[in-house]
Design a protein around this motif. Structure first.
Motif, mmCIF file in Angstrom:
data_model
loop_
_atom_site.group_PDB
_atom_site.id
_atom_site.type_symbol
_atom_site.label_atom_id
_atom_site.label_comp_id
_atom_site.label_asym_id
_atom_site.label_seq_id
_atom_site.Cartn_x
_atom_site.Cartn_y
_atom_site.Cartn_z
ATOM 1 N N VAL A 1 61.032 68.036 21.738
ATOM 2 C CA VAL A 1 60.286 69.291 21.490
ATOM 3 C C VAL A 1 60.164 69.911 20.165
ATOM 4 O O VAL A 1 59.321 70.302 19.589
ATOM 5 C CB VAL A 1 61.053 70.470 22.569
ATOM 6 C CG1 VAL A 1 60.429 71.810 22.489
ATOM 7 C CG2 VAL A 1 61.170 69.813 23.825
ATOM 8 N N VAL A 2 61.384 69.869 19.414
ATOM 9 C CA VAL A 2 61.484 70.478 17.907
ATOM 10 C C VAL A 2 60.683 69.747 17.288
ATOM 11 O O VAL A 2 59.734 70.114 16.268
ATOM 12 C CB VAL A 2 62.789 70.432 17.529
ATOM 13 C CG1 VAL A 2 62.981 70.857 16.010
ATOM 14 C CG2 VAL A 2 63.505 71.262 18.193
ATOM 15 N N LEU B 1 53.839 79.364 23.201
ATOM 16 C CA LEU B 1 54.577 78.240 24.141
ATOM 17 C C LEU B 1 55.959 78.147 23.628
ATOM 18 O O LEU B 1 57.041 78.390 24.234
ATOM 19 C CB LEU B 1 54.052 76.862 24.411
ATOM 20 C CG LEU B 1 54.887 75.968 25.044
ATOM 21 C CD1 LEU B 1 54.981 76.363 26.663
ATOM 22 C CD2 LEU B 1 54.067 74.640 25.386
ATOM 23 N N TRP B 2 55.907 77.860 21.943
ATOM 24 C CA TRP B 2 57.057 77.482 21.314
ATOM 25 C C TRP B 2 57.994 78.836 21.654
ATOM 26 O O TRP B 2 59.222 78.540 21.761
ATOM 27 C CB TRP B 2 56.882 77.403 20.014
ATOM 28 C CG TRP B 2 58.041 77.201 19.152
ATOM 29 C CD1 TRP B 2 58.535 77.897 18.058
ATOM 30 C CD2 TRP B 2 59.072 75.956 19.022
ATOM 31 N NE1 TRP B 2 59.773 77.721 17.639
ATOM 32 C CE2 TRP B 2 60.123 76.478 18.303
ATOM 33 C CE3 TRP B 2 59.275 75.022 19.830
ATOM 34 C CZ2 TRP B 2 61.152 75.591 17.827
ATOM 35 C CZ3 TRP B 2 60.411 74.229 19.606
ATOM 36 C CH2 TRP B 2 61.210 74.647 18.689
ATOM 37 N N PRO C 1 58.214 69.507 30.805
ATOM 38 C CA PRO C 1 58.096 68.411 29.729
ATOM 39 C C PRO C 1 57.262 69.245 28.637
ATOM 40 O O PRO C 1 56.366 69.211 28.378
ATOM 41 C CB PRO C 1 57.004 67.698 30.324
ATOM 42 C CG PRO C 1 56.302 68.368 31.166
ATOM 43 C CD PRO C 1 57.495 69.363 32.012
ATOM 44 N N TYR C 2 58.246 70.021 27.828
ATOM 45 C CA TYR C 2 57.594 70.981 26.637
ATOM 46 C C TYR C 2 57.220 70.204 25.833
ATOM 47 O O TYR C 2 56.218 70.701 25.138
ATOM 48 C CB TYR C 2 58.970 71.979 26.417
ATOM 49 C CG TYR C 2 59.474 73.010 27.208
ATOM 50 C CD1 TYR C 2 58.550 74.218 27.413
ATOM 51 C CD2 TYR C 2 60.540 72.784 27.838
ATOM 52 C CE1 TYR C 2 58.988 75.110 28.250
ATOM 53 C CE2 TYR C 2 60.892 73.894 28.674
ATOM 54 C CZ TYR C 2 60.254 74.884 28.807
ATOM 55 O OH TYR C 2 60.718 76.120 29.733
ATOM 56 N N LYS D 1 65.590 74.072 23.114
ATOM 57 C CA LYS D 1 65.158 73.787 21.725
ATOM 58 C C LYS D 1 66.486 72.849 21.133
ATOM 59 O O LYS D 1 66.203 72.031 20.167
ATOM 60 C CB LYS D 1 64.778 74.986 20.846
ATOM 61 C CG LYS D 1 63.415 75.715 21.310
ATOM 62 C CD LYS D 1 63.423 77.018 20.532
ATOM 63 C CE LYS D 1 62.181 77.739 21.144
ATOM 64 N NZ LYS D 1 62.099 78.928 20.199
ATOM 65 N N GLU D 2 67.689 73.434 21.573
ATOM 66 C CA GLU D 2 68.622 72.694 20.733
ATOM 67 C C GLU D 2 69.177 71.500 21.224
ATOM 68 O O GLU D 2 69.692 70.605 20.588
ATOM 69 C CB GLU D 2 69.905 73.739 20.966
ATOM 70 C CG GLU D 2 69.859 74.902 20.487
ATOM 71 C CD GLU D 2 70.814 75.845 20.629
ATOM 72 O OE1 GLU D 2 71.847 75.830 21.653
ATOM 73 O OE2 GLU D 2 70.881 77.194 20.190
ATOM 74 N N ASN D 3 68.864 71.159 22.797
ATOM 75 C CA ASN D 3 69.334 69.926 23.431
ATOM 76 C C ASN D 3 68.184 68.881 23.454
ATOM 77 O O ASN D 3 68.331 67.888 23.914
ATOM 78 C CB ASN D 3 69.442 70.249 24.896
ATOM 79 C CG ASN D 3 70.828 70.882 24.806
ATOM 80 O OD1 ASN D 3 71.388 70.805 24.023
ATOM 81 N ND2 ASN D 3 71.063 71.890 25.679
ATOM 82 N N GLN D 4 66.839 69.169 22.855
ATOM 83 C CA GLN D 4 65.709 68.557 23.149
ATOM 84 C C GLN D 4 65.134 68.217 21.746
ATOM 85 O O GLN D 4 64.044 69.030 21.619
ATOM 86 C CB GLN D 4 64.662 68.661 24.100
ATOM 87 C CG GLN D 4 65.116 68.657 25.541
ATOM 88 C CD GLN D 4 64.220 69.076 26.526
ATOM 89 O OE1 GLN D 4 63.037 68.978 26.527
ATOM 90 N NE2 GLN D 4 64.782 69.602 27.824
ATOM 91 N N PRO D 5 65.415 67.378 20.909
ATOM 92 C CA PRO D 5 65.037 67.156 19.441
ATOM 93 C C PRO D 5 63.452 66.876 19.552
ATOM 94 O O PRO D 5 62.869 66.941 18.598
ATOM 95 C CB PRO D 5 65.799 66.050 19.050
ATOM 96 C CG PRO D 5 66.477 65.454 20.014
ATOM 97 C CD PRO D 5 66.578 66.313 21.041
#
Length: 197
Positions: free
Chosen positions: A76-77, A61-62, A41-42, A70-74
């Protein structure tokens, strides 16, 4: 993977403990050789660091998050966008980053709690830094429209001058209570007596 300590902490609303629990779980899973990167769970982990104002840990952490995540979980971004705004001291941008994403049910409560905490931090910053400030600047720092900002600060005792659009900051009195027990008074008396004789 067992995220029970994290879910218990989230449900009991001890948000200031989230980053420590996530760090411990991450180390535990890594030490046991459990591949956790895909299910981690970033967003919650990042928001946990942000909640306690530990932006350095959030940055590290980032940097450690796999680019596929990062690409698949907006989300997190979006969580990191809040961290970026804090890092650059873009106070209004923090509120924009919070409102600029449709948070999942898991993170919505944590983001709302951070937003409330951040507004209180900004209010304390304004309280300590200004004696007068414009309503527009206050709204900018608090992430509110001008009417809401004026209402918020007047509830805290600030005075609004509608003609000039300025707010007079009412400093909160800090009452410090000195506790003087008899032993300290006795030692002081003996010291003064010793100096006189």
């Amino acid at each position: 993977m067992d995220f029970t300590p994290l879910t218990d902490t989230l449900s009991s609303k001890y948000y200031d403990k989230i980053s420590d629990i996530c760090d411990e779980l991450m180390l535990k899973f890594a030490a046991e050789g459990i591949p956790f990167q895909d299910e981690w769970p970033y967003a919650i982990h990042l928001l946990g660091h942000i909640y306690v104002n530990d932006i350095n840990s959030a940055r590290f952490l980032w940097k450690s998050i796999p680019s596929a995540v990062k690409e698949n979980q907006p989300e997190v971004v979006a969580a990191w966008r809040i961290g970026q705004k804090l890092w650059t001291r873009d106070y209004a941008g923090v509120h924009e980053a919070i409102r600029g994403f449709d948070w999942s049910q898991e993170t919505r409560v944590l983001v709302a709690a951070f937003s409330e905490l951040y507004t209180k931090r900004m209010f304390q910053l304004l309280l300590s830094a200004y004696s007068t400030i414009s309503i527009q600047d206050t709204a900018h720092f608090l992430g509110m429209n001008e009417d809401d900002a004026a209402n918020y600060v007047t509830q805290q005792g600030w005075i609004v001058d509608p003609a000039s659009g300025m707010l007079t900051v009412k400093k909160q009195l800090i009452v410090t209570e000195q506790k003087l027990d008899s032993s300290k008074l006795q030692r002081l008396t003996e010291y003064v007596f010793h100096l006189e004789h």
